[in-house]
Write a protein that holds these residues in place. Structure first.
Motif, PDB file in Angstrom:
ATOM      1  N   ASP A  70      10.703  47.682  -4.443  1.00 38.17           N
ATOM      2  CA  ASP A  70      11.662  46.685  -3.957  1.00 38.17           C
ATOM      3  C   ASP A  70      11.325  45.305  -4.516  1.00 38.17           C
ATOM      4  OD1 ASP A  70      13.576  47.673  -1.650  1.00 38.17           O
ATOM      5  OD2 ASP A  70      11.701  48.821  -1.531  1.00 38.17           O
ATOM      6  N   GLU A  72      10.867  41.774  -6.604  1.00 40.11           N
ATOM      7  CA  GLU A  72      10.337  41.303  -7.888  1.00 40.11           C
ATOM      8  C   GLU A  72       9.274  42.241  -8.471  1.00 40.11           C
ATOM      9  OE1 GLU A  72      12.165  38.640  -8.687  1.00 40.11           O
ATOM     10  OE2 GLU A  72      11.228  38.289 -10.612  1.00 40.11           O
ATOM     11  N   LYS A  75      10.100  44.131 -11.638  1.00 41.90           N
ATOM     12  CA  LYS A  75      10.331  43.504 -12.952  1.00 41.90           C
ATOM     13  C   LYS A  75       9.031  43.388 -13.751  1.00 41.90           C
ATOM     14  CE  LYS A  75      13.154  39.938 -13.347  1.00 41.90           C
ATOM     15  NZ  LYS A  75      13.990  38.735 -13.085  1.00 41.90           N
ATOM     16  N   GLY A 103      19.425  44.573  -5.782  1.00 42.10           N
ATOM     17  CA  GLY A 103      19.436  43.120  -5.919  1.00 42.10           C
ATOM     18  C   GLY A 103      19.240  42.709  -7.371  1.00 42.10           C
ATOM     19  N   GLY A 104      19.110  41.408  -7.576  1.00 43.30           N
ATOM     20  CA  GLY A 104      18.965  40.891  -8.940  1.00 43.30           C
ATOM     21  C   GLY A 104      17.754  41.448  -9.655  1.00 43.30           C
ATOM     22  N   ALA A 105      16.682  41.715  -8.919  1.00 41.47           N
ATOM     23  CA  ALA A 105      15.488  42.257  -9.577  1.00 41.47           C
ATOM     24  C   ALA A 105      15.796  43.636 -10.160  1.00 41.47           C
ATOM     25  CB  ALA A 105      14.322  42.326  -8.586  1.00 41.47           C
ATOM     26  N   ASP A 108      18.333  43.297 -13.097  1.00 39.53           N
ATOM     27  CA  ASP A 108      17.680  42.721 -14.295  1.00 39.53           C
ATOM     28  C   ASP A 108      16.858  43.787 -15.014  1.00 39.53           C
ATOM     29  OD1 ASP A 108      18.680  40.191 -13.866  1.00 39.53           O
ATOM     30  OD2 ASP A 108      16.729  39.195 -13.782  1.00 39.53           O
ATOM     31  N   THR A 128      23.867  44.585  -4.859  1.00 38.67           N
ATOM     32  CA  THR A 128      23.981  44.782  -3.410  1.00 38.67           C
ATOM     33  C   THR A 128      23.421  43.597  -2.627  1.00 38.67           C
ATOM     34  OG1 THR A 128      21.850  45.905  -3.357  1.00 38.67           O
ATOM     35  CG2 THR A 128      23.812  47.299  -3.657  1.00 38.67           C
ATOM     36  N   THR A 129      23.085  42.508  -3.345  1.00 31.83           N
ATOM     37  CA  THR A 129      22.706  41.265  -2.657  1.00 31.83           C
ATOM     38  C   THR A 129      23.735  40.203  -3.025  1.00 31.83           C
ATOM     39  OG1 THR A 129      21.349  40.458  -4.498  1.00 31.83           O
ATOM     40  CG2 THR A 129      20.204  41.748  -2.801  1.00 31.83           C
ATOM     41  N   LYS A 141      22.409  38.692 -18.976  1.00 33.47           N
ATOM     42  CA  LYS A 141      20.966  38.396 -19.113  1.00 33.47           C
ATOM     43  C   LYS A 141      20.191  39.488 -18.388  1.00 33.47           C
ATOM     44  CE  LYS A 141      20.041  33.461 -19.702  1.00 33.47           C
ATOM     45  NZ  LYS A 141      19.489  32.225 -19.087  1.00 33.47           N
ATOM     46  N   LYS A 150       8.207  33.881 -15.888  1.00 35.96           N
ATOM     47  CA  LYS A 150       9.383  34.590 -15.394  1.00 35.96           C
ATOM     48  C   LYS A 150      10.363  34.955 -16.514  1.00 35.96           C
ATOM     49  CE  LYS A 150      12.387  35.185 -11.939  1.00 35.96           C
ATOM     50  NZ  LYS A 150      12.355  35.891 -10.741  1.00 35.96           N
ATOM     51  N   THR A 168      28.207  46.443   1.155  1.00 38.58           N
ATOM     52  CA  THR A 168      26.750  46.613   1.001  1.00 38.58           C
ATOM     53  C   THR A 168      25.986  45.401   1.552  1.00 38.58           C
ATOM     54  OG1 THR A 168      26.701  45.674  -1.251  1.00 38.58           O
ATOM     55  CG2 THR A 168      27.027  48.051  -1.077  1.00 38.58           C
ATOM     56  N   THR A 171      23.823  45.189   5.277  1.00 42.52           N
ATOM     57  CA  THR A 171      22.435  45.550   5.614  1.00 42.52           C
ATOM     58  C   THR A 171      21.435  44.543   5.046  1.00 42.52           C
ATOM     59  OG1 THR A 171      22.381  46.953   3.650  1.00 42.52           O
ATOM     60  CG2 THR A 171      22.904  48.038   5.743  1.00 42.52           C
ATOM     61  N   LYS A 225      30.428  31.325 -13.261  1.00 40.67           N
ATOM     62  CA  LYS A 225      29.516  32.011 -14.183  1.00 40.67           C
ATOM     63  C   LYS A 225      30.307  32.710 -15.294  1.00 40.67           C
ATOM     64  CE  LYS A 225      25.357  34.287 -14.966  1.00 40.67           C
ATOM     65  NZ  LYS A 225      24.091  34.837 -14.562  1.00 40.67           N
TER      66      LYS A 225
HETATM   67  N1  LIG Z   1      20.132  37.976 -14.913  1.00 36.76           N
HETATM   68  C1  LIG Z   1      20.534  36.861 -14.361  1.00 36.76           C
HETATM   69  O1  LIG Z   1      21.421  36.168 -14.864  1.00 36.76           O
HETATM   70  C2  LIG Z   1      19.927  36.436 -13.060  1.00 36.76           C
HETATM   71  C3  LIG Z   1      20.557  35.431 -12.306  1.00 36.76           C
HETATM   72  C4  LIG Z   1      19.978  35.060 -11.102  1.00 36.76           C
HETATM   73  C5  LIG Z   1      18.847  35.692 -10.630  1.00 36.76           C
HETATM   74  N2  LIG Z   1      18.291  36.677 -11.369  1.00 36.76           N
HETATM   75  C6  LIG Z   1      17.114  37.397 -10.871  1.00 36.76           C
HETATM   76  O2  LIG Z   1      17.466  38.049  -9.656  1.00 36.76           O
HETATM   77  C7  LIG Z   1      16.297  38.248  -8.873  1.00 36.76           C
HETATM   78  C8  LIG Z   1      16.550  37.879  -7.437  1.00 36.76           C
HETATM   79  O3  LIG Z   1      17.553  38.719  -6.925  1.00 36.76           O
HETATM   80  P1  LIG Z   1      17.815  38.882  -5.361  1.00 36.76           P
HETATM   81  O4  LIG Z   1      17.859  37.564  -4.703  1.00 36.76           O
HETATM   82  O5  LIG Z   1      18.969  39.782  -5.264  1.00 36.76           O
HETATM   83  O6  LIG Z   1      16.484  39.555  -4.833  1.00 36.76           O
HETATM   84  P2  LIG Z   1      15.894  41.051  -4.941  1.00 36.76           P
HETATM   85  O7  LIG Z   1      16.504  41.834  -6.002  1.00 36.76           O
HETATM   86  O8  LIG Z   1      14.442  40.859  -4.952  1.00 36.76           O
HETATM   87  O9  LIG Z   1      16.352  41.678  -3.539  1.00 36.76           O
HETATM   88  C9  LIG Z   1      15.834  41.176  -2.327  1.00 36.76           C
HETATM   89  C10 LIG Z   1      15.459  42.313  -1.376  1.00 36.76           C
HETATM   90  O10 LIG Z   1      16.638  42.878  -0.796  1.00 36.76           O
HETATM   91  C11 LIG Z   1      16.610  44.307  -0.923  1.00 36.76           C
HETATM   92  N3  LIG Z   1      18.006  44.720  -0.930  1.00 36.76           N
HETATM   93  C12 LIG Z   1      18.870  44.702  -1.970  1.00 36.76           C
HETATM   94  N4  LIG Z   1      20.102  45.009  -1.532  1.00 36.76           N
HETATM   95  C13 LIG Z   1      20.013  45.247  -0.219  1.00 36.76           C
HETATM   96  C14 LIG Z   1      20.965  45.602   0.780  1.00 36.76           C
HETATM   97  N5  LIG Z   1      22.258  45.703   0.517  1.00 36.76           N
HETATM   98  N6  LIG Z   1      20.513  45.789   2.040  1.00 36.76           N
HETATM   99  C15 LIG Z   1      19.197  45.630   2.350  1.00 36.76           C
HETATM  100  N7  LIG Z   1      18.260  45.270   1.452  1.00 36.76           N
HETATM  101  C16 LIG Z   1      18.675  45.075   0.171  1.00 36.76           C
HETATM  102  C17 LIG Z   1      15.815  44.527  -2.187  1.00 36.76           C
HETATM  103  O11 LIG Z   1      15.306  45.834  -2.271  1.00 36.76           O
HETATM  104  C18 LIG Z   1      14.721  43.457  -2.051  1.00 36.76           C
HETATM  105  O12 LIG Z   1      13.704  43.906  -1.209  1.00 36.76           O
HETATM  106  C19 LIG Z   1      15.201  37.438  -9.537  1.00 36.76           C
HETATM  107  O13 LIG Z   1      14.359  38.286 -10.265  1.00 36.76           O
HETATM  108  C20 LIG Z   1      15.961  36.532 -10.478  1.00 36.76           C
HETATM  109  O14 LIG Z   1      15.184  36.154 -11.588  1.00 36.76           O
HETATM  110  C21 LIG Z   1      18.804  37.057 -12.569  1.00 36.76           C
END
Ligand SMILES: NC(=O)c1ccc[n+]([C@@H]2O[C@H](COP(=O)([O-])OP(=O)(O)OC[C@H]3O[C@@H](n4cnc5c(N)ncnc54)[C@H](O)[C@@H]3O)[C@@H](O)[C@H]2O)c1
Ligand SMILES: O=C(O)C(=O)C[C@@H](O)[C@H](O)[C@H](O)COP(=O)(O)O
Ligand SMILES: [Zn+2]
Length: 360
Positions: A70, A72, A75, A103-105, A108, A128-129, A141, A150, A168, A171, A225
């Motif tokens: 789960d 970061e 990555k 999520g974004g992690a 990515d 899903t975030t 990206k 990073k 989604t 939760t 975006k």
């Molecule tokens: N590629 C890009 O353009 C870009 C843009 C912005 C951020 N990012 C990257 O995105 C990441 C951050 O993403 P984030 O904020 O989504 O965090 P994340 O991916 O770390 O997710 C946060 C937590 O929520 C959990 N989760 C995900 N979906 C869920 C759901 N529906 N219900 C319950 N739990 C859920 C995940 O397993 C994790 O534990 C960073 O690595 C950042 O660098 C990339």
């Protein structure tokens, strides 16, 4: 409410970001003719991944669920290498596909694995975030972290489609939801001030998937975006504005061993560049105060003092916007007027950081 489709990319290589409830049903169509599908997802989303896998199986695809840690922790080079081994072990060819769910992690990482396997296979992203929907899954990206910093290894690899199923979000823990608001507010400051007005009108509603303006906030941020990356996929110019708040933000994430949420670090980073712009005579105290008030009204941090300035400065030297020894920051000349500030003096930077270490 019907689904909204926002087109991204240049003519000939456009894809849609689809926003709505129940839009996950479009996934089999996007996977297309791929025989095998690698379904990369965080371990914590195994229940959802099983439902997605069942729908893909039903549509005739062979699904290979690939759970990853789960957040970061996914990555990393080690996790990516493990996924390459799995794809190799299952003989994934260029006709097969990768789905990134999470999520974004997770998206990515999945995007990066899709970009690098056989020099590029089809990917479909299912964020899903909140942060994944409004930012990470949009724009191509992809990447992983290295000990030096990073997202230092990655590729531009646009997906074939992005499905933002608002169901989604139900939760998602509140703290993670709020992290996504930082990127939405970023879009407001750099390009679409109506976003700032909407959050200010109802900060508590902005923190909930059921808020009065939630759908509009999500769609407005995606449109910002989409417009930016469609004109500059590879970040040779305008796309840099999407890095508002990220130069210091990424350094904070590294200093905190990636235990500090991305959106929270970007929030502090935006206050830092607002202070920098004020000290450089570009914006007035009122706009700096608006950053602090708006961000803190939704529970995002606006001050930070846990890392040594010299360490943060050293990490910023490997920021992707840096050229030679010249640090470059996205700052504002006014609301929605982003510009690059190249090579600010160490004194100015130190003073801006001091302003961030106090609550303001
Ligand atoms: N590629 C890009 O353009 C870009 C843009 C912005 C951020 N990012 C990257 O995105 C990441 C951050 O993403 P984030 O904020 O989504 O965090 P994340 O991916 O770390 O997710 C946060 C937590 O929520 C959990 N989760 C995900 N979906 C869920 C759901 N529906 N219900 C319950 N739990 C859920 C995940 O397993 C994790 O534990 C960073 O690595 C950042 O660098 C990339
Ligand atoms: O899409 C972009 O371009 C961005 O800068 C969006 C950021 O929100 C995102 O965090 C991105 O991953 C940062 O990119 P990086 O090139 O600074 O690693
Ligand atoms: Zn970001």
């Amino acid at each position: 409410m019907t689904a909204t489709r926002i087109g991204v990319g240049a003519t000939g290589e456009r894809y849609d970001v689809v926003v709505g409830t129940g839009v996950l049903s479009e996934l089999p169509g996007l996977v297309g003719s791929a025989e095998k599908v690698a379904l990369i997802h965080p371990e914590g989303l195994t229940g959802l991944a099983e439902r997605v896998a069942a729908a893909l199986n039903e549509a005739g695809h062979r699904v290979f669920p690939m759970p990853v840690p789960d957040g970061e922790a996914a990555k990393t080079v080690a996790v990516a290498a493990d996924l390459w081994s799995r794809l190799g072990g299952e003989n994934f060819t260029r006709g097969d596909a990768v789905v990134g769910l999470g999520g974004g992690a997770a998206t990515d990482l999945a995007g990066f694995v899709a970009a690098s396997w056989l020099r590029g296979v089809r990917s479909i992203l299912v964020p899903t975030t909140l942060l994944g929907m409004v930012d990470a899954a949009v724009g191509g990206k992809t990447g992983i972290n290295t000990p030096e910093g990073k997202n230092l290894v990655g590729a531009f690899h646009p997906p074939a489609g992005v499905l933002c199923d608002l169901e989604t979000l139900r939760t998602l823990p509140r703290a993670d939801y709020i992290g996504g608001l930082a990127e939405i507010i970023k879009a407001g400051f750099i390009d679409d001030p109506a976003i700032c007005d909407l959050v200010e009108a109802d900060p508590e509603g902005a923190c909930s998937p059921d808020g009065l303006h939630t759908r509009e906030l999500i769609e407005r941020a995606i449109r910002v975006k989409a417009e930016v990356v469609s004109g500059d996929l590879r970040e040779s110019g305008r796309r840099e504005i999407l890095n508002y708040g990220h130069t210091l933000g990424h350094a904070i994430e590294r200093a905190e061993n990636y235990t500090f949420r991305h959106g929270y670090a970007v929030s502090v980073g935006m206050v830092f560049v607002a202070e920098l712009a004020r000290l450089d005579g570009r914006i007035d105290e009122g706009l700096v105060r608006r950053h602090r008030t708006l961000l803190s009204s939704v529970g995002l941090p606006v001050s930070y003092d846990r890392a040594a300035w010299s360490d943060l400065l050293a990490t910023m030297s490997v920021d992707k916007k840096t050229r030679g020894n010249t640090l470059r920051f996205v700052v504002l000349d006014g609301l929605a007027e982003p510009v690059i500030l190249s090579g600010p003096s160490p004194e100015l930077l130190g003073e801006a950081y001091r302003a961030v270490t106090s609550a303001g």
